[in-house]
Motif scaffolding. Structure first.
Motif, PDB file in Angstrom:
ATOM      1  N   LEU A 310       0.866  -1.290   0.007  1.00  0.00           N
ATOM      2  CA  LEU A 310       0.050  -0.029   0.041  1.00  0.00           C
ATOM      3  C   LEU A 310       0.879   1.298   0.009  1.00  0.00           C
ATOM      4  CD1 LEU A 310      -2.837  -0.940   2.432  1.00  0.00           C
ATOM      5  CD2 LEU A 310      -3.067  -0.738   0.094  1.00  0.00           C
ATOM      6  N   ASP A 311       2.042   1.416   0.742  1.00  0.00           N
ATOM      7  CA  ASP A 311       2.945   2.409   0.643  1.00  0.00           C
ATOM      8  C   ASP A 311       3.724   2.535  -0.604  1.00  0.00           C
ATOM      9  OD1 ASP A 311       1.959   2.892   2.986  1.00  0.00           O
ATOM     10  OD2 ASP A 311       3.881   1.927   4.051  1.00  0.00           O
ATOM     11  N   GLY A 312       3.294   1.690  -1.502  1.00  0.00           N
ATOM     12  CA  GLY A 312       4.155   1.599  -2.901  1.00  0.00           C
ATOM     13  C   GLY A 312       5.569   1.427  -3.017  1.00  0.00           C
ATOM     14  N   ILE A 313       5.925   0.253  -1.867  1.00  0.00           N
ATOM     15  CA  ILE A 313       7.401  -0.005  -1.904  1.00  0.00           C
ATOM     16  C   ILE A 313       7.626  -1.233  -2.642  1.00  0.00           C
ATOM     17  CG2 ILE A 313       9.135  -1.271  -0.386  1.00  0.00           C
ATOM     18  CD1 ILE A 313       7.613   0.456   2.058  1.00  0.00           C
ATOM     19  N   ASN A 314       8.651  -1.141  -3.363  1.00  0.00           N
ATOM     20  CA  ASN A 314       9.211  -2.118  -4.503  1.00  0.00           C
ATOM     21  C   ASN A 314       9.971  -3.024  -3.696  1.00  0.00           C
ATOM     22  OD1 ASN A 314      10.126  -3.381  -6.652  1.00  0.00           O
ATOM     23  ND2 ASN A 314      10.557  -1.765  -7.947  1.00  0.00           N
ATOM     24  N   SER A 315       9.721  -4.381  -3.870  1.00  0.00           N
ATOM     25  CA  SER A 315      10.516  -5.506  -3.322  1.00  0.00           C
ATOM     26  C   SER A 315      12.084  -5.105  -3.886  1.00  0.00           C
ATOM     27  CB  SER A 315      10.250  -6.987  -3.736  1.00  0.00           C
ATOM     28  OG  SER A 315      10.089  -7.031  -5.056  1.00  0.00           O
ATOM     29  N   ASP A 316      12.267  -4.868  -5.043  1.00  0.00           N
ATOM     30  CA  ASP A 316      13.558  -4.681  -5.373  1.00  0.00           C
ATOM     31  C   ASP A 316      14.569  -3.686  -4.721  1.00  0.00           C
ATOM     32  OD1 ASP A 316      12.899  -6.381  -7.567  1.00  0.00           O
ATOM     33  OD2 ASP A 316      13.638  -5.146  -9.262  1.00  0.00           O
ATOM     34  N   SER A 317      13.737  -2.430  -4.203  1.00  0.00           N
ATOM     35  CA  SER A 317      14.469  -1.542  -3.501  1.00  0.00           C
ATOM     36  C   SER A 317      14.748  -2.167  -2.079  1.00  0.00           C
ATOM     37  CB  SER A 317      13.555  -0.522  -3.463  1.00  0.00           C
ATOM     38  OG  SER A 317      12.645  -0.672  -2.648  1.00  0.00           O
ATOM     39  N   ILE A 318      14.064  -2.773  -1.608  1.00  0.00           N
ATOM     40  CA  ILE A 318      14.239  -3.544  -0.167  1.00  0.00           C
ATOM     41  C   ILE A 318      15.195  -4.642  -0.263  1.00  0.00           C
ATOM     42  CG2 ILE A 318      13.069  -4.656   1.718  1.00  0.00           C
ATOM     43  CD1 ILE A 318      11.894  -1.851   1.442  1.00  0.00           C
ATOM     44  N   LEU A 319      15.271  -5.308  -1.186  1.00  0.00           N
ATOM     45  CA  LEU A 319      16.394  -6.242  -1.358  1.00  0.00           C
ATOM     46  C   LEU A 319      17.837  -5.857  -1.845  1.00  0.00           C
ATOM     47  CD1 LEU A 319      14.625  -9.050  -3.724  1.00  0.00           C
ATOM     48  CD2 LEU A 319      15.470  -9.484  -1.633  1.00  0.00           C
ATOM     49  N   ARG A 320      17.689  -4.701  -2.444  1.00  0.00           N
ATOM     50  CA  ARG A 320      18.618  -4.031  -2.896  1.00  0.00           C
ATOM     51  C   ARG A 320      19.558  -3.644  -1.450  1.00  0.00           C
ATOM     52  NH1 ARG A 320      16.427  -1.670  -7.425  1.00  0.00           N
ATOM     53  NH2 ARG A 320      17.376  -2.352  -9.204  1.00  0.00           N
ATOM     54  N   GLN A 321      18.590  -3.010  -0.560  1.00  0.00           N
ATOM     55  CA  GLN A 321      19.133  -2.590   0.816  1.00  0.00           C
ATOM     56  C   GLN A 321      19.552  -3.685   1.550  1.00  0.00           C
ATOM     57  OE1 GLN A 321      16.076  -0.155   2.749  1.00  0.00           O
ATOM     58  NE2 GLN A 321      16.832  -0.024   4.474  1.00  0.00           N
ATOM     59  N   ILE A 322      18.862  -4.740   1.497  1.00  0.00           N
ATOM     60  CA  ILE A 322      19.410  -5.922   2.239  1.00  0.00           C
ATOM     61  C   ILE A 322      20.788  -6.408   1.940  1.00  0.00           C
ATOM     62  CG2 ILE A 322      18.830  -8.372   2.778  1.00  0.00           C
ATOM     63  CD1 ILE A 322      15.829  -7.623   2.668  1.00  0.00           C
ATOM     64  N   ILE A 323      20.740  -6.503   0.617  1.00  0.00           N
ATOM     65  CA  ILE A 323      21.929  -7.036  -0.121  1.00  0.00           C
ATOM     66  C   ILE A 323      23.134  -6.206   0.234  1.00  0.00           C
ATOM     67  CG2 ILE A 323      23.307  -7.535  -2.333  1.00  0.00           C
ATOM     68  CD1 ILE A 323      20.573  -8.303  -3.266  1.00  0.00           C
ATOM     69  N   GLN A 324      23.020  -4.730   0.153  1.00  0.00           N
ATOM     70  CA  GLN A 324      24.163  -3.856   0.618  1.00  0.00           C
ATOM     71  C   GLN A 324      24.576  -3.877   1.940  1.00  0.00           C
ATOM     72  OE1 GLN A 324      22.859  -0.020  -0.406  1.00  0.00           O
ATOM     73  NE2 GLN A 324      24.912   1.009  -0.111  1.00  0.00           N
ATOM     74  N   GLU A 325      23.463  -4.130   2.782  1.00  0.00           N
ATOM     75  CA  GLU A 325      23.810  -4.388   4.378  1.00  0.00           C
ATOM     76  C   GLU A 325      24.550  -5.487   4.298  1.00  0.00           C
ATOM     77  OE1 GLU A 325      20.215  -3.931   6.691  1.00  0.00           O
ATOM     78  OE2 GLU A 325      20.166  -1.709   5.978  1.00  0.00           O
ATOM     79  N   TRP A 326      24.283  -6.799   3.973  1.00  0.00           N
ATOM     80  CA  TRP A 326      24.795  -7.983   4.005  1.00  0.00           C
ATOM     81  C   TRP A 326      26.275  -7.757   3.617  1.00  0.00           C
ATOM     82  CZ3 TRP A 326      26.244 -10.650  -0.472  1.00  0.00           C
ATOM     83  CH2 TRP A 326      26.920 -11.694  -0.349  1.00  0.00           C
ATOM     84  N   ARG A 327      26.556  -7.177   2.329  1.00  0.00           N
ATOM     85  CA  ARG A 327      27.667  -7.095   1.955  1.00  0.00           C
ATOM     86  C   ARG A 327      28.737  -6.294   2.880  1.00  0.00           C
ATOM     87  NH1 ARG A 327      31.567  -8.728   0.478  1.00  0.00           N
ATOM     88  NH2 ARG A 327      32.881  -8.410  -1.320  1.00  0.00           N
ATOM     89  N   SER A 328      28.131  -5.203   3.288  1.00  0.00           N
ATOM     90  CA  SER A 328      29.238  -4.576   4.222  1.00  0.00           C
ATOM     91  C   SER A 328      29.302  -5.080   5.490  1.00  0.00           C
ATOM     92  CB  SER A 328      28.270  -3.068   4.592  1.00  0.00           C
ATOM     93  OG  SER A 328      27.092  -3.407   5.247  1.00  0.00           O
ATOM     94  N   ARG A 329      28.459  -6.272   6.132  1.00  0.00           N
ATOM     95  CA  ARG A 329      28.788  -6.857   6.997  1.00  0.00           C
ATOM     96  C   ARG A 329      29.910  -7.922   6.888  1.00  0.00           C
ATOM     97  NH1 ARG A 329      23.111  -6.937   8.101  1.00  0.00           N
ATOM     98  NH2 ARG A 329      23.177  -9.268   7.292  1.00  0.00           N
ATOM     99  N   ILE A 330      30.183  -8.445   5.865  1.00  0.00           N
ATOM    100  CA  ILE A 330      31.131  -9.612   5.398  1.00  0.00           C
ATOM    101  C   ILE A 330      32.464  -8.958   5.144  1.00  0.00           C
ATOM    102  CG2 ILE A 330      31.853 -11.306   3.827  1.00  0.00           C
ATOM    103  CD1 ILE A 330      28.851 -11.411   3.292  1.00  0.00           C
TER     104      ILE A 330
END
Lengths: 330, 384
Positions: A310-330
């Motif tokens: 409903l907020d118009g959030i795209n799953s791609d943008s959330i996934l990109r954010q998750i991947i970025q955070e995951w990559r920075s933790r490694i």
């Protein structure tokens, strides 16, 4: 089988070179879609099915034709409509008369019996037809009248769908989406790419005249080599961490996802990462391979919450954010 | 070559693991270092500018929490070998070749065909890796770190040096408590009223002295009463004890005379706590009674009378009483009530003035006392 023999450094180098050749062949036919071609090739060599999503006229069908032409594979096409029946895809029994004058029912194979099948606008087919198709994709066989008919090996399905024409469509359920190894978004080409496209495809379609650069045997050999790529335990652990980050229960924070990616998604991630490494000329999977392949592998395997939708959030943008955070933790 | 790889890779990973551990510690020092700097600097400034602080306590307060925190971090966050290998791989930009090769060597399993190829690639890269890991770029300390170190050192110095308040107190010989008491009194009492009180007290003291002399003469003319004899007998019974006490007192006095600084201590003690001093000296020694009264008066009118009684030296000896160095004469006892509400002290003073000192001693004791005070009057106070 090639995989059982002693692989040498030159075998890997040849596989890498062949992949490069195939990629160049596709890029000569489809202009301005380098990233898409890379991912399509990776999914293709990984032995998975591909779901292409994009606006009409972006070259989805041409891409499939070009791949079939460059690999020399038999190619069949199914145009999905609401009145398409399962038998129109899988085949059906018809009454035939043999030379001796006797009549019998014979199974006529449908378009699914081809190594490479293009299912155009898959979301226009009814759920019944979709289900028959997706069963064939998963089982690599078709059962008709109690008789099982195996599909050719290797077997690939490239399905396309239009993201804007929703009316009169039947969106694929999540369980069926999961059967696709990757979901690739076909982006609109850049200005330079459009100009180049005019030069090569104004009066002709280059994908129809593409000469094969690989035969089926070589293709199978490359696929076997791809399976030999080393995945370190640390990389596997990182892949698991990334997958769990998509799950609301294990993400650790407020998740936008109602459901996370499945274990099949994890397998898909590592399979595609291996071929990505091979395409880069490496014998081992890197964290970057996972990061590059995570989005196309995971985007159709997660389900947004109602609030996020409903907020118009795209799953791609959330996934990109998750991947970025995951990559920075490694 | 493979054996070299099997030996070298674990060593490089361990080395990287140690570096990772120290780097983690360094990155987590920001909070404890901030605490250290703030505590040391602020306590140093307070120590020098406002209030004297207990330096060892504040050093402990500044150092202990960071040490405990970093110890906890050091113990709980020891990186694994895999983390060390990953860090090394990232630093070398080896695209997981280092990591994968290390895992193969660490598990010591028979490598597969592809793993052998991978190890061969790793062996080719090994000298380059060793070189890179050996010559890792040294990070220069940031400006905030330098500023923090400077502040911490400055704060330590400030905390180590004697406080400003302490120096003043040492110079003037007056303790902080006395200063505070004086400042309190100076704020609370009207100076004119205080002077009037002092003058009135002096008049009353003179009148009391006159009365005492008259009483003495009256006693001499009447002679010794039977009760007095009885008292004298009783005194005889108590004489050894009193004699011992007076001998002890004399011993103390001898010590005080030999050490004038010890007598000065009495002044500062009186100044420190007047109430306690009055209680200590009340009714036992007339000389000290007078001095207590004077000190109390001095304390109440500190800004105006302090100079006047600055040179008063007190002696615990009964007869010498308080001595005004400026005037060169003994202060007299007072028994008049003051307006400052010191009724209990006044009562003690009165009884002190009227107590039967002459009758409580035998004639022999009096002779001894007189001889003692003669010797005392011959004593030169100017000599140390």
């Amino acid at each position: 089988m090639k995989a059982s023999r002693e692989l040498t450094e030159s075998d890997f180098q040849d596989a890498h070179d062949d992949l490069r050749s195939l990629k160049q062949a596709l890029e000569s036919a489809i202009v301005g879609q380098e990233g898409l071609i890379d991912r399509l090739l990776i999914a293709f060599i990984s032995g998975g099915h591909v779901l292409l999503e994009g606006l009409p006229g972006l070259g989805k069908t041409h891409l499939a034709k070009a791949l079939a032409g460059a690999t020399g594979l038999k190619f069949s096409r199914v145009q999905c409509t609401p009145d398409l029946m399962p038998a129109d895809i899988t085949g059906s029994e018809i009454l035939i008369r043999d030379p001796q004058g006797e009549q019998r029912l014979d199974f006529q194979r449908g378009p699914i019996f081809a190594p490479l099948v293009l299912v155009d606008e898959v979301n226009r087919a009814t759920p019944k037809t979709q289900s028959a198709l997706l069963e064939a994709m998963q089982e690599h066989q078709v059962t008709h009248a109690g008789i099982t008919h195996p599909l050719p090996s290797p077997f690939w399905v490239m399905a396309t769908q239009n993201p804007i024409e929703i009316e009169g469509t039947y969106p694929l359920p999540e369980a069926q989406l999961d059967r696709f190894l990757v979901k690739l978004n076909v982006e609109f080409p850049s200005e330079a790419a459009l100009l180049s496209m005019l030069d090569i495809s104004l009066d002709d379609e280059p994908s129809e005249h593409l000469q094969p650069v690989l035969d089926l045997e070589r293709l199978v050999s490359i696929m076997a080599t791809g399976r030999e790529i080393v995945i370190a335990d640390r990389i596997k652990q990182a892949a698991v961490t990334l997958l769990l980050a998509t799950h609301p229960a294990t993400s650790g924070g407020t998740s936008h996802f109602r459901y996370g990616a499945s274990p099949r998604g994890l397998q898909a991630l590592l399979k595609t990462a291996r071929i990505h490494a091979l395409l880069q000329g490496r014998l081992q999977v890197d964290f970057d391979d996972l990061a590059r392949m995570a989005l196309p592998v995971l985007r159709h395997r997660v389900l947004l919450t109602i609030e996020s939708e409903l907020d118009g959030i795209n799953s791609d943008s959330i996934l990109r954010q998750i991947i970025q955070e995951w990559r920075s933790r490694i | 070559m493979s054996e070299t790889l099997f030996k070298t890779l674990p060593r490089l990973v361990r080395q990287q693991q140690r570096r990772l551990w120290s780097a983690q510690l360094l990155t987590r020092t920001a909070l404890p270092f901030g605490w250290l700097v703030i505590t040391l600097f602020s306590s140093g400034v307070i120590h020098q500018g406002w209030q004297q602080l207990n330096s060892p306590l504040f050093f402990t307060l500044a150092l202990l929490p960071p040490v405990l925190y970093l110890s906890m971090v050091a113990i709980r966050r020891i990186p694994t070998m895999a983390e060390g290998a990953t860090a090394a791989d990232t630093q070398l930009k080896a695209h997981a070749l280092f990591l994968s090769a290390w895992e193969i060597t660490a598990f010591r399993q028979a490598p597969s065909n592809t793993q052998k190829l991978l190890l061969a690639r790793a062996a080719t890269e090994l000298p380059h890796w060793q070189e890179q890991l050996r010559s890792r770029p040294k990070q220069r300390p940031g400006s905030s770190l330098l500023l923090g170190i400077t502040l911490a050192i400055l704060g330590s110095f400030l905390l180590l040096l004697p406080g400003k308040v302490t120096q003043k107190a040492l110079e003037s010989g007056i303790s902080d408590a006395a200063n505070q008491q004086q400042s309190k009194n100076s704020e609370a009492i009207d100076p004119v009223a205080a002077i009037n009180e002092v003058l009135l007290a002096e008049k009353r003291a003179a009148a009391l002295q006159h009365e005492s002399q008259a009483a003495m003469q009256h006693t001499k003319t009447e002679g010794t009463h039977p009760e007095e004899k009885q008292t004298g007998n009783q005194s005889d019974g108590q004489a050894p004890e009193r004699g011992n006490e007076s001998q002890m007192e004399r011993g103390e006095n001898e010590k005080n005379r030999k050490n004038p600084a010890a007598r000065n201590i009495v002044v500062s003690k009186v100044g420190e706590n007047l109430g306690e001093s009055a209680e200590r000296h009340s009714g036992t020694a007339p000389g000290l009674d007078a001095s207590v009264t004077t000190d109390q008066t001095t304390g109440q009118a500190a800004p105006f009378t302090q100079q006047r009684y600055q040179n008063i030296s007190l002696d615990s000896d009964r007869k010498s009483q308080a001595f005004d160095r400026r005037r060169g004469q003994h202060l007299t006892t007072t028994s008049q009530p003051l307006k400052t509400g010191l009724s209990s002290a006044d009562r003690d003073i009165t009884s002190g003035g009227e107590q039967t000192l002459p009758t409580s001693m035998t004639p022999d004791q009096r002779v001894l006392v007189d001889r003692y005070f003669k010797q005392l009057s011959q004593f030169d106070e100017s000599k140390p």
